[in-house]
Design an enzyme around this catalytic site. Structure first.
Site, PDB file in Angstrom:
ATOM      1  N   HIS A  73      20.428  24.998 -13.474  1.00  0.00           N
ATOM      2  CA  HIS A  73      21.199  26.039 -14.153  1.00  0.00           C
ATOM      3  C   HIS A  73      20.610  27.428 -13.922  1.00  0.00           C
ATOM      4  O   HIS A  73      19.408  27.640 -14.091  1.00  0.00           O
ATOM      5  CB  HIS A  73      21.264  25.760 -15.651  1.00  0.00           C
ATOM      6  CG  HIS A  73      21.795  24.411 -15.988  1.00  0.00           C
ATOM      7  ND1 HIS A  73      23.030  23.962 -15.552  1.00  0.00           N
ATOM      8  CD2 HIS A  73      21.282  23.381 -16.706  1.00  0.00           C
ATOM      9  CE1 HIS A  73      23.232  22.729 -16.004  1.00  0.00           C
ATOM     10  NE2 HIS A  73      22.181  22.346 -16.701  1.00  0.00           N
ATOM     11  N   LYS A  88       0.861  -1.185   0.000  1.00  0.00           N
ATOM     12  CA  LYS A  88       0.000   0.000   0.000  1.00  0.00           C
ATOM     13  C   LYS A  88       0.893   1.230   0.000  1.00  0.00           C
ATOM     14  O   LYS A  88       1.752   1.386   0.886  1.00  0.00           O
ATOM     15  CB  LYS A  88      -0.882   0.019   1.245  1.00  0.00           C
ATOM     16  CG  LYS A  88      -2.037   1.007   1.166  1.00  0.00           C
ATOM     17  CD  LYS A  88      -3.047   0.615   0.104  1.00  0.00           C
ATOM     18  CE  LYS A  88      -4.473   0.700   0.571  1.00  0.00           C
ATOM     19  NZ  LYS A  88      -5.377  -0.025  -0.335  1.00  0.00           N
ATOM     20  N   THR A 101      -3.811  -5.107   0.765  1.00  0.00           N
ATOM     21  CA  THR A 101      -3.165  -3.817   1.011  1.00  0.00           C
ATOM     22  C   THR A 101      -4.036  -2.968   1.932  1.00  0.00           C
ATOM     23  O   THR A 101      -3.516  -2.138   2.668  1.00  0.00           O
ATOM     24  CB  THR A 101      -2.884  -3.083  -0.305  1.00  0.00           C
ATOM     25  OG1 THR A 101      -4.109  -2.715  -0.936  1.00  0.00           O
ATOM     26  CG2 THR A 101      -2.056  -3.942  -1.246  1.00  0.00           C
TER      27      THR A 101
END
Lengths: 286, 286, 286, 286
Positions: free
Chosen positions: B250, B12, B57
């Site tokens: 950057h 889960k 789950t």
């Protein structure tokens, strides 16, 4: 076609400008995401494609970056005003300009107990915002500055009730005398006059928002917003109005009674849900 | 089919658990996003759909929430170990369990100069992470605890060079002796032994990361990562290895020479670009 | 420091390259997000900051864009192989290169019943992915090409059961003989040999994934993944292995019995929840 | 406090409702994200915390789900009107209600050449939207229905120019007679009368948007938006006004002249940039 172009504007969104102040070994940083929007005599660009009165968004971008140097020495509000006024004052077809700035906060790091001269970590998720609107030329020009805070995620673990609400056949919500109250405040406010110090004013607003949320015993997020609005107007006399949008970020008490456990859940374990969420809005005016 | 199920796991993901500690008027909060993953004798669930060895789950979710109370009194690492061991020790078909925890940080608010008892604001964007892996039953069981930090966004405005690199026909990058260096560090580390205090160890890692980034005069992000890795191993002797993944975010100096302006840009105004970005990775081991 | 740099790589991530093919009035478009990663003799860049063996990520970017023209005439796989081989073959310190490509799909628009020559709309959310890995120089060089599909969101409104699972004291999930099954499949696969046509192979994989998900009467997402894996191996003999990661995107039947309504909810109205979600993983190998 | 609550509303945001129609073996699916917002006599909830006139957002949620069954048999617009009218007509303190619906599109899968009865894949990124506003009770009640499309990402590889624009000292943009034009259209429109068929009207709007974008030779995105607006008003006579917000998603031609290559880039290889982007807005009214 005989239709009407009833409103229109255009600009450059989300110029991400980082400004470093390096006049001394102790640098400063300002991290701005700047959006510019122009209003004016651009009908031909829409109706015939004639661009002769259109200052390209690429040029707006260049200007926003150069002005971060040229007019970046003061507050973010000063920068926004300079940039918006430039467009209206210096470019003939532009009659109005709006500059929206989202400020990302950086926190100076501490190394061996001392603040470092030129290194920071990002601190969020909240952002300060500044909005400048300039309308008209010359004598008739108006300049409005607004402030804001975005995504101030705040939670109190007690001191919040919700009960005695209206019920109908679809009601299943249970009343509560003690719950988590959590939200992510988006607030914007307008100034009727220029405060002595923009940064001091912002700090006072944030303190009023946070302090009221913390100390008001809440009977509903609506009530909390109203009191936040009043506290902000109390704190900064130059602010004339504040609008608040606040999701009710639900924290559901997890029901342990369904399990084979002797554990009790006395306001201790919550499921922080994502969606749906309540959404409460209010505008409070002086 | 005569193919082979060469690896499999299930669990889960992203149980968002908020735990309030309210034993005194000064509450504490812990905000955990918990993912559980099970390995074991689940082949039949895949091959024939037989679920008799599968702990759903949903049950893992329930357990994660109840354990936040039952085993939530100590550190996050204690909680993770208790939860992972439960699955392996108490559920016969489960041979191994992994518990990943992402910790959201909340900062206690200050009202009128005093820390508030039960109100916090979210502080990010960085997260602390904890990973626990339990493998095997009884005498043969191994328990591994790992730590991590995610999205530590950090920037230095000077003290960074990049030059004398390899060139070829596609090279256009100019050398620099002074640039902004910015990144968002994702680091994970493993422990060879249990440190005296998990929270102290984490604070020491973070201080080593931040301090090294700030104080090392950088010739490349690669070099910075290597020194960060070493500093972490120096700081916490129980850590045996650290892996670092760091984008080079950057910041391009905006070229003012193209405009009709007398403004100069001496390392002051930068465009913070989004994509593409460099991506540097290193693992440093004791 | 006496620690060891046990692994390292660097590159440029997420170069967003749009390639237009305009040799005829009917243009074609290819939209690629390209990440390059280099392995090789770069230890000095980490240990001493010596960049003399480092091809900057900026140069990798330039190369990725030029190669989109120079080697962009064939398949995405051809492009990836050419780019990865260039780095390894033409740059001495580079011993291995990986090129990951995420393909955004554009659908040609239809205007007045005819396909338009040069206009498309984005179609998602799914992406095709291509991964090329080149290791070693000269005779010893190996080239591996992998394929993938990302975020294929798929749902069936019946033909899915889940019952007779393992239970314990934390079980509250009810058994079901009819539920919605929904997921967002991430799959990656490796080729043992080059298929006759990369695009045909991809289409065959996608058809096998979608067809199996639709037609298999599912007793669990685990079972569905196993059968998907087998069907892919059946469909494309050059594929040697496929890995699947699939969230169980829960759709909960909304309980109408709590309301003052005569409406019944016979598998008709569901709450699509965000988190937590099941997460099922499997690798199926020939 | 003596301030004024100048505006306020509250509701439940982002109820994710999936409705399955299973009256025949060939199922249908409708995937709605529904936001409700109430206006009315809720001042006491703000000023004193008295909730007696507040229908909780939880109840709004329940109603939105039940109405997806009870009033889900017709169009999305029918559903929105029924839901908004219920709040205003059946709940005394509510004087106005707004229902916003975002529709996620699912495409029926084809297996072995035949459309499958109960399996779909998500198709995006664009969404259809519906907004219903009901104001007032009884004879004075007004009902407004609006439509919309969100994030229609569209690109043309030629047929777009941009030149002869206004210049100043910050101008560096070069003129172009041939560029990529790409955007992500957000459009909303209002109806002055009910069209014969909501779905037919939506399809006509989308066809007008896409067809105009494709076939108009564009001199600027502004011009494209104006013509799109006109085409929509031409296509659906019941629409009285349409508002368009469109980012100019810049695609920059990659400059090959800087490299040691004989490759030319004649409008073939572009860098798709993320930020900043132009942002063009227009409202066209009959």
């Amino acid at each position: 076609m005989t239709y009407t172009l009833t409103s229109h504007q255009y600009g450059k969104a989300e110029n991400h400008i980082v400004r470093i102040y390096r006049d001394s070994p102790r640098h400063e940083i300002r991290d701005l995401t700047v959006t510019t929007a122009m209003r004016g005599a651009f009908e031909d660009a829409y109706l015939t494609g004639d661009q002769s009165k259109v200052l390209p968004t690429d040029t707006q971008k260049n200007t926003a970056f150069v002005y971060a140097k040229q007019h970046g020495g003061g507050t973010v509000e000063d920068y926004g005003v300079a940039l918006a006024k430039h467009f209206v004052d210096d470019v003939e077809p532009i009659h109005g300009a709006r500059v929206d700035v989202v400020v990302d906060d950086w926190e100076r790091v501490v190394v061996d107990g001392e603040e470092h001269d030129h290194t920071w970590v990002r601190r969020g998720p909240e952002n300060r915002t500044v909005t400048v609107t300039v309308d008209g030329k010359g004598e008739e020009q108006t300049v409005h500055v607004g402030g804001g805070i975005r995504n101030l995620v705040i939670l109190k673990s007690t001191g919040s009730e919700f009960h005695d609400f209206l019920t109908d056949g679809f009601t299943t919500l249970e009343e509560t005398k003690d719950r988590i109250l959590a939200t992510a405040i988006d607030a914007t406010w307008g100034f009727a006059a220029t405060p002595p110090d923009w940064d001091v004013a912002y700090a006072a607003v944030r303190a009023a928002v946070v302090g009221t949320f913390a100390t008001l015993h809440s009977l509903a997020l609506q009530q909390t917003l109203w009191h936040i609005g009043g506290a902000v107007l109390d704190a900064v006399p130059e602010i004339e109005s504040i609008s608040l949008v606040a999701p009710n970020k639900h924290h559901f008490l997890y029901d342990f009674s369904r399990y084979d456990t002797d554990q009790e859940n006395a306001g201790e374990v919550f499921h922080a849900d994502d969606r749906p969420y309540g959404l409460i809005e209010a505008t409070v005016t002086r």
